[in-house]
Design an enzyme around this catalytic site. Structure first.
Site, PDB file in Angstrom:
ATOM      1  N   ASN A   9      32.158  43.008  42.293  1.00 21.40           N
ATOM      2  CA  ASN A   9      32.147  42.473  40.933  1.00 21.40           C
ATOM      3  C   ASN A   9      31.161  41.305  40.927  1.00 21.40           C
ATOM      4  O   ASN A   9      31.452  40.243  41.473  1.00 21.40           O
ATOM      5  CB  ASN A   9      33.571  42.001  40.574  1.00 21.40           C
ATOM      6  CG  ASN A   9      33.609  41.268  39.251  1.00 21.40           C
ATOM      7  OD1 ASN A   9      32.655  41.305  38.476  1.00 21.40           O
ATOM      8  ND2 ASN A   9      34.721  40.591  38.995  1.00 21.40           N
ATOM      9  N   LYS A  11      30.136  39.541  38.511  1.00 23.92           N
ATOM     10  CA  LYS A  11      30.440  38.516  37.495  1.00 23.92           C
ATOM     11  C   LYS A  11      29.164  38.114  36.752  1.00 23.92           C
ATOM     12  O   LYS A  11      28.306  38.963  36.524  1.00 23.92           O
ATOM     13  CB  LYS A  11      31.147  37.328  38.157  1.00 23.92           C
ATOM     14  CG  LYS A  11      32.350  37.778  38.999  1.00 23.92           C
ATOM     15  CD  LYS A  11      33.230  36.662  39.459  1.00 23.92           C
ATOM     16  CE  LYS A  11      34.397  37.233  40.254  1.00 23.92           C
ATOM     17  NZ  LYS A  11      35.364  36.231  40.692  1.00 23.92           N
ATOM     18  N   HIS A  94      40.388  41.890  34.525  1.00 24.23           N
ATOM     19  CA  HIS A  94      40.123  40.897  35.568  1.00 24.23           C
ATOM     20  C   HIS A  94      40.755  39.562  35.172  1.00 24.23           C
ATOM     21  O   HIS A  94      40.800  39.211  33.993  1.00 24.23           O
ATOM     22  CB  HIS A  94      38.609  40.733  35.774  1.00 24.23           C
ATOM     23  CG  HIS A  94      38.319  39.906  36.987  1.00 24.23           C
ATOM     24  ND1 HIS A  94      38.308  38.534  36.942  1.00 24.23           N
ATOM     25  CD2 HIS A  94      38.062  40.251  38.277  1.00 24.23           C
ATOM     26  CE1 HIS A  94      38.055  38.073  38.166  1.00 24.23           C
ATOM     27  NE2 HIS A  94      37.911  39.096  38.985  1.00 24.23           N
ATOM     28  N   GLU A  96      39.745  36.646  35.216  1.00 21.67           N
ATOM     29  CA  GLU A  96      38.892  35.738  34.425  1.00 21.67           C
ATOM     30  C   GLU A  96      38.871  36.168  32.959  1.00 21.67           C
ATOM     31  O   GLU A  96      38.802  35.333  32.067  1.00 21.67           O
ATOM     32  CB  GLU A  96      37.485  35.697  35.035  1.00 21.67           C
ATOM     33  CG  GLU A  96      37.491  34.892  36.332  1.00 21.67           C
ATOM     34  CD  GLU A  96      36.486  35.350  37.371  1.00 21.67           C
ATOM     35  OE1 GLU A  96      35.509  36.027  37.022  1.00 21.67           O
ATOM     36  OE2 GLU A  96      36.703  35.023  38.567  1.00 21.67           O
ATOM     37  N   GLU A 166      45.001  41.555  42.536  1.00 15.42           N
ATOM     38  CA  GLU A 166      44.265  40.333  42.859  1.00 15.42           C
ATOM     39  C   GLU A 166      45.138  39.120  42.550  1.00 15.42           C
ATOM     40  O   GLU A 166      45.242  38.706  41.385  1.00 15.42           O
ATOM     41  CB  GLU A 166      42.994  40.239  42.012  1.00 15.42           C
ATOM     42  CG  GLU A 166      42.024  41.383  42.221  1.00 15.42           C
ATOM     43  CD  GLU A 166      40.616  40.991  41.794  1.00 15.42           C
ATOM     44  OE1 GLU A 166      39.725  41.001  42.651  1.00 15.42           O
ATOM     45  OE2 GLU A 166      40.422  40.648  40.624  1.00 15.42           O
ATOM     46  N   GLY A 172      38.139  33.432  44.524  1.00 15.35           N
ATOM     47  CA  GLY A 172      37.098  32.405  44.565  1.00 15.35           C
ATOM     48  C   GLY A 172      37.557  31.105  45.202  1.00 15.35           C
ATOM     49  O   GLY A 172      36.885  30.087  45.110  1.00 15.35           O
ATOM     50  N   SER A 212      38.934  36.629  47.716  1.00 16.28           N
ATOM     51  CA  SER A 212      38.339  36.025  48.915  1.00 16.28           C
ATOM     52  C   SER A 212      38.265  36.983  50.108  1.00 16.28           C
ATOM     53  O   SER A 212      38.460  36.570  51.252  1.00 16.28           O
ATOM     54  CB  SER A 212      39.070  34.731  49.302  1.00 16.28           C
ATOM     55  OG  SER A 212      38.975  33.786  48.263  1.00 16.28           O
ATOM     56  N   GLY A 233      34.236  39.616  45.053  1.00 16.07           N
ATOM     57  CA  GLY A 233      33.443  38.757  44.180  1.00 16.07           C
ATOM     58  C   GLY A 233      32.300  38.125  44.964  1.00 16.07           C
ATOM     59  O   GLY A 233      31.256  38.733  45.178  1.00 16.07           O
ATOM     60  N   GLY A 234      32.511  36.915  45.430  1.00 19.98           N
ATOM     61  CA  GLY A 234      31.457  36.130  46.092  1.00 19.98           C
ATOM     62  C   GLY A 234      30.696  36.890  47.166  1.00 19.98           C
ATOM     63  O   GLY A 234      29.454  36.878  47.199  1.00 19.98           O
TER      64      GLY A 234
HETATM   65  P1  PGA Z   1      36.275  36.609  45.241  1.00 18.23           P
HETATM   66  O1  PGA Z   1      36.475  37.303  43.817  1.00 18.23           O
HETATM   67  O2  PGA Z   1      36.035  37.695  46.232  1.00 18.23           O
HETATM   68  O3  PGA Z   1      35.073  35.709  45.062  1.00 18.23           O
HETATM   69  O4  PGA Z   1      37.528  35.842  45.513  1.00 18.23           O
HETATM   70  C1  PGA Z   1      37.242  38.461  43.687  1.00 18.23           C
HETATM   71  C2  PGA Z   1      37.269  38.901  42.251  1.00 18.23           C
HETATM   72  O5  PGA Z   1      37.186  38.043  41.352  1.00 18.23           O
HETATM   73  O6  PGA Z   1      37.373  40.103  41.966  1.00 18.23           O
END
Ligand code: PGA
Length: 249
Positions: A9, A11, A94, A96, A166, A172, A212, A233-234
């Site tokens: 993802n 973002k 998600h 967010e 999640e 994050g 993460s 994500g990251g």
């Molecule tokens: P992250 O994000 O791997 O940076 O924790 C995961 C996500 O938001 O799907």
């Protein structure tokens, strides 16, 4: 047999040139294995991503979509617009989107229905916040999220559903659920699906873990029997890190 899936993802990261560069690196370095690779760039870069990954064994997904077929919804994107450029997978729910754009499970149920009407596959995200886990309410909360957004579906719809658990406190933050916590929740989810839809649906639905996930913890997380992949994500913003996670199965 359910599928292993690792989805990135992206973002609100990567402009058009950066999208091309990252995709080229992923294409050049990826090994052939049975794990499906999904990338979810921003809306404006989806067409570029579809063209770039054409017949390269990479699925392109959108990060969101609107529930309406079309109309006066400034700034929004409809399912038909996605499928018309070859995007047939969408991430919905998600954390967010839930936190910053006030998406509720009732709204997500409508988005799910629209996506299914367009024969799209859905990566449905859900998970508890830290405060829920602290008061031991995380199983209840996850059950309500799934019930309110997905349990109106027919059994046959589930071939189009991928679940992504999640825990919000792990997104994050560098915090991950321990492999045991991930397995415990994934098992709970599969058992719940079994109760509502039966063994076959429960056994065949892929349940991804997100929050993460990094190259150094992916193997341990993915080694759990009910963890079928990750939503990243990251670490998805770097080809080497992302592919190390893909190869962690
Ligand atoms: P992250 O994000 O791997 O940076 O924790 C995961 C996500 O938001 O799907």
């Amino acid at each position: 047999m359910r599928k292993h899936i690792v989805a990135g993802n992206w973002k609100m990261h990567k402009n058009n040139q950066e999208t091309v560069k990252l995709l080229e690196e992923i294409i050049a370095k990826k090994a052939t294995n049975d794990t499906e690779i999904v990338v979810a760039p921003t809306f404006v870069n989806l067409l570029t991503a579809v063209e770039k990954t054409n017949s390269k064994g990479i699925t392109v997904a959108a990060q969101n979509m609107h529930q309406a077929e079309g109309g006066a919804f400034t700034g929004e994107v409809a399912a038909d617009m996605l499928t018309s450029i070859g995007v047939n997978t969408v991430i919905l729910g998600h954390s967010e989107r839930r936190a910053y754009f006030h998406e509720t499970d009732a709204l997500l149920a409508l988005k799910v229905d629209t996506a299914l009407k367009h024969e799209m596959r859905i990566i449905f995200c859900f998970g508890e916040e830290l405060k829920d886990r602290q008061i031991d309410n995380h199983f209840n909360l996850v059950e309500y999220q799934l019930r309110d957004a997905l349990f109106h579906l027919e059994k046959s719809d589930w071939s189009k559903i991928v679940l992504a658990y999640e825990p919000v406190w792990a997104i994050g933050t560098g915090e991950t659920a321990s492999p045991a916590q991930a397995q415990e929740m994934h098992k709970f989810i599969r058992t719940l699906i079994d109760k509502v839809y039966g063994y076959e649906v429960a056994e065949n639905v892929s349940i991804l873990y997100g929050g993460s996930v990094k190259p150094d913890n992916a193997k341990e997380i993915f080694s759990n029997p009910d963890v079928d992949g990750g939503l990243i994500g990251g670490a998805a913003l770097n080809a080497d890190d992302f592919l190390a996670i893909v190869n962690a199965f």
